[in-house]
Design an enzyme around this catalytic site. Structure first.
Site, PDB file in Angstrom:
ATOM      1  N   SER A  12     -84.581   4.333 -73.194  1.00  0.00           N
ATOM      2  CA  SER A  12     -86.036   4.254 -73.360  1.00  0.00           C
ATOM      3  C   SER A  12     -86.522   2.804 -73.327  1.00  0.00           C
ATOM      4  O   SER A  12     -87.622   2.522 -72.839  1.00  0.00           O
ATOM      5  CB  SER A  12     -86.491   4.951 -74.648  1.00  0.00           C
ATOM      6  OG  SER A  12     -86.136   4.209 -75.786  1.00  0.00           O
ATOM      7  N   ASN A  13     -85.716   1.873 -73.836  1.00  0.00           N
ATOM      8  CA  ASN A  13     -86.120   0.457 -73.748  1.00  0.00           C
ATOM      9  C   ASN A  13     -86.102  -0.027 -72.303  1.00  0.00           C
ATOM     10  O   ASN A  13     -86.972  -0.792 -71.884  1.00  0.00           O
ATOM     11  CB  ASN A  13     -85.213  -0.412 -74.622  1.00  0.00           C
ATOM     12  CG  ASN A  13     -85.693  -0.445 -76.057  1.00  0.00           C
ATOM     13  OD1 ASN A  13     -86.701  -1.083 -76.361  1.00  0.00           O
ATOM     14  ND2 ASN A  13     -84.998   0.263 -76.928  1.00  0.00           N
ATOM     15  N   ARG A  60     -59.921  -4.430 -73.860  1.00  0.00           N
ATOM     16  CA  ARG A  60     -61.366  -4.617 -73.969  1.00  0.00           C
ATOM     17  C   ARG A  60     -61.816  -5.800 -73.091  1.00  0.00           C
ATOM     18  O   ARG A  60     -62.836  -5.734 -72.410  1.00  0.00           O
ATOM     19  CB  ARG A  60     -61.708  -4.917 -75.431  1.00  0.00           C
ATOM     20  CG  ARG A  60     -63.124  -5.344 -75.683  1.00  0.00           C
ATOM     21  CD  ARG A  60     -63.296  -5.759 -77.127  1.00  0.00           C
ATOM     22  NE  ARG A  60     -63.053  -4.645 -78.028  1.00  0.00           N
ATOM     23  CZ  ARG A  60     -63.963  -3.709 -78.324  1.00  0.00           C
ATOM     24  NH1 ARG A  60     -65.162  -3.784 -77.797  1.00  0.00           N
ATOM     25  NH2 ARG A  60     -63.697  -2.728 -79.133  1.00  0.00           N
ATOM     26  N   MET A  85     -73.935  -0.497 -76.645  1.00  0.00           N
ATOM     27  CA  MET A  85     -73.346  -0.308 -77.973  1.00  0.00           C
ATOM     28  C   MET A  85     -71.868  -0.690 -78.019  1.00  0.00           C
ATOM     29  O   MET A  85     -71.045   0.055 -78.556  1.00  0.00           O
ATOM     30  CB  MET A  85     -73.563   1.137 -78.431  1.00  0.00           C
ATOM     31  CG  MET A  85     -75.021   1.560 -78.434  1.00  0.00           C
ATOM     32  SD  MET A  85     -76.086   0.483 -79.436  1.00  0.00           S
ATOM     33  CE  MET A  85     -75.812   1.229 -81.042  1.00  0.00           C
ATOM     34  N   ARG A  86     -71.551  -1.834 -77.459  1.00  0.00           N
ATOM     35  CA  ARG A  86     -70.170  -2.299 -77.516  1.00  0.00           C
ATOM     36  C   ARG A  86     -70.122  -3.748 -77.984  1.00  0.00           C
ATOM     37  O   ARG A  86     -71.037  -4.515 -77.692  1.00  0.00           O
ATOM     38  CB  ARG A  86     -69.514  -2.218 -76.127  1.00  0.00           C
ATOM     39  CG  ARG A  86     -69.225  -0.809 -75.667  1.00  0.00           C
ATOM     40  CD  ARG A  86     -68.601  -0.851 -74.285  1.00  0.00           C
ATOM     41  NE  ARG A  86     -67.352  -1.595 -74.231  1.00  0.00           N
ATOM     42  CZ  ARG A  86     -66.156  -1.074 -74.514  1.00  0.00           C
ATOM     43  NH1 ARG A  86     -66.040   0.178 -74.850  1.00  0.00           N
ATOM     44  NH2 ARG A  86     -65.065  -1.824 -74.434  1.00  0.00           N
ATOM     45  N   ILE A  87     -69.050  -4.077 -78.679  1.00  0.00           N
ATOM     46  CA  ILE A  87     -68.795  -5.476 -79.019  1.00  0.00           C
ATOM     47  C   ILE A  87     -68.207  -6.122 -77.773  1.00  0.00           C
ATOM     48  O   ILE A  87     -67.326  -5.553 -77.132  1.00  0.00           O
ATOM     49  CB  ILE A  87     -67.833  -5.572 -80.219  1.00  0.00           C
ATOM     50  CG1 ILE A  87     -68.522  -4.988 -81.452  1.00  0.00           C
ATOM     51  CG2 ILE A  87     -67.398  -7.007 -80.453  1.00  0.00           C
ATOM     52  CD1 ILE A  87     -67.595  -4.755 -82.622  1.00  0.00           C
ATOM     53  N   ASN A 102     -80.671  -9.343 -76.424  1.00  0.00           N
ATOM     54  CA  ASN A 102     -80.372  -8.004 -76.944  1.00  0.00           C
ATOM     55  C   ASN A 102     -81.532  -7.558 -77.828  1.00  0.00           C
ATOM     56  O   ASN A 102     -82.110  -8.370 -78.552  1.00  0.00           O
ATOM     57  CB  ASN A 102     -79.083  -8.075 -77.787  1.00  0.00           C
ATOM     58  CG  ASN A 102     -78.708  -6.750 -78.416  1.00  0.00           C
ATOM     59  OD1 ASN A 102     -78.738  -5.695 -77.761  1.00  0.00           O
ATOM     60  ND2 ASN A 102     -78.356  -6.773 -79.689  1.00  0.00           N
ATOM     61  N   HIS A 104     -82.513  -5.165 -81.002  1.00  0.00           N
ATOM     62  CA  HIS A 104     -81.794  -4.549 -82.132  1.00  0.00           C
ATOM     63  C   HIS A 104     -82.808  -4.006 -83.138  1.00  0.00           C
ATOM     64  O   HIS A 104     -83.790  -4.682 -83.468  1.00  0.00           O
ATOM     65  CB  HIS A 104     -80.894  -5.589 -82.804  1.00  0.00           C
ATOM     66  CG  HIS A 104     -80.096  -5.023 -83.931  1.00  0.00           C
ATOM     67  ND1 HIS A 104     -79.013  -4.195 -83.729  1.00  0.00           N
ATOM     68  CD2 HIS A 104     -80.239  -5.126 -85.271  1.00  0.00           C
ATOM     69  CE1 HIS A 104     -78.521  -3.830 -84.905  1.00  0.00           C
ATOM     70  NE2 HIS A 104     -79.253  -4.375 -85.859  1.00  0.00           N
ATOM     71  N   SER A 131     -85.806  -6.696 -83.569  1.00  0.00           N
ATOM     72  CA  SER A 131     -85.600  -8.092 -83.180  1.00  0.00           C
ATOM     73  C   SER A 131     -85.086  -8.162 -81.752  1.00  0.00           C
ATOM     74  O   SER A 131     -84.336  -7.281 -81.317  1.00  0.00           O
ATOM     75  CB  SER A 131     -84.552  -8.763 -84.081  1.00  0.00           C
ATOM     76  OG  SER A 131     -84.887  -8.658 -85.448  1.00  0.00           O
ATOM     77  N   THR A 136     -74.789 -13.928 -78.597  1.00  0.00           N
ATOM     78  CA  THR A 136     -73.610 -14.772 -78.805  1.00  0.00           C
ATOM     79  C   THR A 136     -72.438 -13.842 -79.100  1.00  0.00           C
ATOM     80  O   THR A 136     -72.604 -12.625 -79.140  1.00  0.00           O
ATOM     81  CB  THR A 136     -73.801 -15.725 -80.001  1.00  0.00           C
ATOM     82  OG1 THR A 136     -73.997 -14.935 -81.183  1.00  0.00           O
ATOM     83  CG2 THR A 136     -74.989 -16.654 -79.790  1.00  0.00           C
ATOM     84  N   LEU A 139     -71.677 -10.150 -83.240  1.00  0.00           N
ATOM     85  CA  LEU A 139     -72.449  -8.924 -83.027  1.00  0.00           C
ATOM     86  C   LEU A 139     -73.826  -9.013 -83.686  1.00  0.00           C
ATOM     87  O   LEU A 139     -73.913  -9.248 -84.896  1.00  0.00           O
ATOM     88  CB  LEU A 139     -71.678  -7.735 -83.618  1.00  0.00           C
ATOM     89  CG  LEU A 139     -72.388  -6.374 -83.520  1.00  0.00           C
ATOM     90  CD1 LEU A 139     -72.388  -5.872 -82.083  1.00  0.00           C
ATOM     91  CD2 LEU A 139     -71.740  -5.372 -84.442  1.00  0.00           C
ATOM     92  N   ASP A 140     -74.859  -8.841 -82.898  1.00  0.00           N
ATOM     93  CA  ASP A 140     -76.247  -8.892 -83.389  1.00  0.00           C
ATOM     94  C   ASP A 140     -76.520 -10.188 -84.148  1.00  0.00           C
ATOM     95  O   ASP A 140     -77.364 -10.224 -85.058  1.00  0.00           O
ATOM     96  CB  ASP A 140     -76.572  -7.684 -84.286  1.00  0.00           C
ATOM     97  CG  ASP A 140     -76.358  -6.354 -83.578  1.00  0.00           C
ATOM     98  OD1 ASP A 140     -76.660  -6.270 -82.372  1.00  0.00           O
ATOM     99  OD2 ASP A 140     -75.881  -5.406 -84.223  1.00  0.00           O
TER     100      ASP A 140
END
Ligand code: GAR
Length: 208
Positions: A12-13, A60, A85-87, A102, A104, A131, A136, A139-140
């Site tokens: 949706s974003n 990963r 939704m991944r690190i 990003n 959040h 936000s 970086t 995460l978030d």
């Protein structure tokens, strides 16, 4: 400005960003999930898509290198994480310093990670928000550029908060991308807005 987006979910974003009709060109939408709604949103707008399955990669880091490599190959100037939704591997992220943002669903630095609406309610916060930050390795955790706020109501539930906040996310993300596209917001070793280093996050109203 050439923009790529990565998304894991319904998109949706991404849809809001496309609908904003900014002076940008979408060059790729990528996902770690072939079933992500975001890929259908992109395809409907004629935007190239790619889905890579993390299970097809030994590590990963290998997966991140492959996916971010596709973004680089598409010639993106800006990478938007819109519900990705991944690190992400620190070394891979480092290549995108100042060129990836990003969105959040919390007033960062509060509530990094998951279940932000529930955590906001449990804490008894009077307000909640969304936000947009530069990405970086943390995460978030990158520098926050702009935020949108909503009051928390007595009868709010996780679902009602999520619904009301999503409306704000859909305004916030295009506003920030628009500010980058226009040159008002830049990265010069840190976020710079209208020529001055950004020391506190902007309120969305300063971008509209
Ligand atoms: C949005 O609420 C976004 O803020 C959140 O995922 C949702 C994606 O929705 N992102 C994060 O939690 C990132 N840490 P969408 O697929 O409908 O845009």
């Amino acid at each position: 400005m050439r923009v790529a987006a990565l998304a894991s979910g319904r998109g949706s974003n991404l849809a809001a960003l496309i609908a904003a009709r900014l002076p940008i060109e979408f060059v790729l939408v990528g996902s770690d999930k072939a079933s992500a709604g975001a890929l259908a949103v992109a395809a409907e707008s004629g935007i190239p898509t790619v889905a890579l399955n993390p299970r097809d990669y030994a590590t990963r880091t290998d997966f991140d290198r492959a996916l971010f490599g596709r973004v680089a190959d598409a010639g993106a100037d800006l990478l938007v994480l819109a519900g990705f939704m991944r690190i992400i591997d620190a070394g891979v992220v480092a290549d995108w310093e100042g060129r990836a943002i990003n969105v959040h669903p919390s007033l960062l630095p509060k509530y990094r990670g998951l279940h932000t609406h529930r955590r906001c309610l449990e804490a008894g916060d009077a307000e909640h928000g969304a936000s947009v930050h530069f990405v970086t390795a943390e995460l978030d955790g990158g520098p926050v550029v702009a935020q949108a706020r909503i009051p928390v109501r007595q009868d709010d539930t996780e679902a009602s908060l999520a619904t009301r906040l999503l409306v704000e996310e859909h305004r916030l993300l295009p506003a920030v991308v628009g500010a980058i596209a226009s040159g008002r917001l830049r990265w010069e070793g840190g976020a710079v807005f209208d020529g001055d280093p950004l020391t506190t996050p902007l309120d969305i109203t300063e971008l509209l």
